[in-house]
Design an enzyme around this catalytic site. Sequence first.
Site, PDB file in Angstrom:
ATOM      1  N   ASN A  40     -43.263 -15.271  79.163  1.00 56.13           N
ATOM      2  CA  ASN A  40     -43.997 -15.874  80.276  1.00 56.13           C
ATOM      3  C   ASN A  40     -45.503 -15.616  80.223  1.00 56.13           C
ATOM      4  O   ASN A  40     -46.191 -15.650  81.245  1.00 56.13           O
ATOM      5  CB  ASN A  40     -43.382 -15.465  81.614  1.00 56.13           C
ATOM      6  N   LYS A  61     -49.780 -11.753  76.810  1.00 57.63           N
ATOM      7  CA  LYS A  61     -48.597 -11.210  76.131  1.00 57.63           C
ATOM      8  C   LYS A  61     -48.430 -11.787  74.718  1.00 57.63           C
ATOM      9  O   LYS A  61     -49.066 -12.806  74.371  1.00 57.63           O
ATOM     10  CB  LYS A  61     -47.361 -11.506  76.983  1.00 57.63           C
ATOM     11  N   TYR A  81     -44.259  -0.323  82.055  1.00 55.48           N
ATOM     12  CA  TYR A  81     -43.101  -0.963  82.701  1.00 55.48           C
ATOM     13  C   TYR A  81     -42.129   0.058  83.290  1.00 55.48           C
ATOM     14  O   TYR A  81     -40.933  -0.242  83.444  1.00 55.48           O
ATOM     15  CB  TYR A  81     -42.392  -1.867  81.687  1.00 55.48           C
ATOM     16  N   HIS A  91     -49.178 -10.924  82.012  1.00 56.70           N
ATOM     17  CA  HIS A  91     -48.863  -9.914  83.026  1.00 56.70           C
ATOM     18  C   HIS A  91     -50.039  -9.810  83.982  1.00 56.70           C
ATOM     19  O   HIS A  91     -51.193  -9.884  83.570  1.00 56.70           O
ATOM     20  CB  HIS A  91     -48.647  -8.537  82.375  1.00 56.70           C
ATOM     21  N   GLU A 106     -52.003   0.854  86.476  1.00 56.47           N
ATOM     22  CA  GLU A 106     -52.026   0.134  85.192  1.00 56.47           C
ATOM     23  C   GLU A 106     -53.432   0.127  84.581  1.00 56.47           C
ATOM     24  O   GLU A 106     -53.571   0.301  83.364  1.00 56.47           O
ATOM     25  CB  GLU A 106     -51.519  -1.297  85.398  1.00 56.47           C
TER      26      GLU A 106
HETATM   27  N1  LIG Z   1     -35.202 -11.252  79.888  1.00 58.74           N
HETATM   28  C1  LIG Z   1     -35.567 -10.980  81.145  1.00 58.74           C
HETATM   29  N2  LIG Z   1     -36.834 -10.584  81.334  1.00 58.74           N
HETATM   30  C2  LIG Z   1     -37.209 -10.323  82.603  1.00 58.74           C
HETATM   31  C3  LIG Z   1     -36.327 -10.442  83.713  1.00 58.74           C
HETATM   32  N3  LIG Z   1     -37.014 -10.101  84.831  1.00 58.74           N
HETATM   33  C4  LIG Z   1     -38.247  -9.774  84.419  1.00 58.74           C
HETATM   34  N4  LIG Z   1     -38.361  -9.906  83.076  1.00 58.74           N
HETATM   35  C5  LIG Z   1     -39.543  -9.637  82.242  1.00 58.74           C
HETATM   36  O1  LIG Z   1     -40.126  -8.443  82.715  1.00 58.74           O
HETATM   37  C6  LIG Z   1     -41.462  -8.692  83.126  1.00 58.74           C
HETATM   38  C7  LIG Z   1     -41.772  -7.793  84.300  1.00 58.74           C
HETATM   39  O2  LIG Z   1     -40.961  -8.190  85.384  1.00 58.74           O
HETATM   40  P1  LIG Z   1     -41.602  -8.346  86.838  1.00 58.74           P
HETATM   41  O3  LIG Z   1     -42.549  -7.216  87.083  1.00 58.74           O
HETATM   42  O4  LIG Z   1     -40.484  -8.519  87.796  1.00 58.74           O
HETATM   43  O5  LIG Z   1     -42.374  -9.745  86.735  1.00 58.74           O
HETATM   44  P2  LIG Z   1     -43.929 -10.103  86.713  1.00 58.74           P
HETATM   45  O6  LIG Z   1     -44.629  -9.068  87.548  1.00 58.74           O
HETATM   46  O7  LIG Z   1     -44.003 -11.482  87.301  1.00 58.74           O
HETATM   47  O8  LIG Z   1     -44.363 -10.099  85.283  1.00 58.74           O
HETATM   48  C8  LIG Z   1     -41.509 -10.179  83.434  1.00 58.74           C
HETATM   49  O9  LIG Z   1     -42.802 -10.721  83.309  1.00 58.74           O
HETATM   50  C9  LIG Z   1     -40.566 -10.742  82.400  1.00 58.74           C
HETATM   51  O10 LIG Z   1     -41.246 -10.924  81.157  1.00 58.74           O
HETATM   52  C10 LIG Z   1     -34.997 -10.873  83.469  1.00 58.74           C
HETATM   53  O11 LIG Z   1     -34.180 -11.009  84.386  1.00 58.74           O
HETATM   54  N5  LIG Z   1     -34.678 -11.135  82.158  1.00 58.74           N
HETATM   55 MG   LIG Z   2     -44.518  -7.018  87.532  1.00 61.33          MG
END
Ligand SMILES: Nc1nc2c(ncn2[C@@H]2O[C@H](COP(=O)(O)OP(=O)(O)O)[C@@H](O)[C@H]2O)c(=O)[nH]1
Ligand SMILES: [Mg+2]
Length: 151
Positions: free
Chosen positions: A114, A11, A51, A117, A128
């Site tokens: 973070n 990222k 996303y 992905h 994806e």
């Molecule tokens: N600011 C913010 N970003 C979030 C939150 N939840 C998820 N994200 C972002 O959205 C991305 C996608 O979310 P998710 O698919 O749930 O997490 P991942 O699969 O671990 O990357 C995450 O990697 C974070 O960068 C949140 O509550 N707040």
């Molecule tokens: Mg995810």
Amino acid sequence: MGLERTLIIVKPDAVQRGLIGEVLARLERRGLKLVALKMMQMSRELAEAHYAVHRGKPFFEDLVNFITSCPVVVGVVEGPNAIAVTRKTMGETDPAKSEAGSIRGDLGLTIGQNLIHGSDSPESAAYEIGLFFRQEEILSYERAIDRWVAG
Ligand SMILES: Nc1nc2c(ncn2[C@@H]2O[C@H](COP(=O)(O)OP(=O)(O)O)[C@@H](O)[C@H]2O)c(=O)[nH]1
Ligand SMILES: [Mg+2]
């Protein structure tokens, strides 16, 4: 022990911090095989498709803005249980909750930044990978070390 492929994205925060090599190295050291890799600037349209499951959530706009804010490195990694193994190597979504030793646990602090992905299921991996790579861009090849990491 099924052979799987999963999509990874290094990222913008990792790109800006000079951590592309560090992030990819951790996946390589785990034994996973890179079978596709490129640097690209994601369009808004591509980011929204990638996303799509998060559309409507409060963080969706910030997430799309963030992932399109600078070039990213996108790849496909292959290996036994590659989807779950990559997720473990990444750590939890929130770096504050990630184990030390994971990419997010060692290198990150907040959920919005973070570093990496990784697809979360066989279905999302197929979707994806198809968004980012044409079939002919994904390479099948043998490595001499394969029998030492997945014998
Ligand atoms: N600011 C913010 N970003 C979030 C939150 N939840 C998820 N994200 C972002 O959205 C991305 C996608 O979310 P998710 O698919 O749930 O997490 P991942 O699969 O671990 O990357 C995450 O990697 C974070 O960068 C949140 O509550 N707040
Ligand atoms: Mg995810």
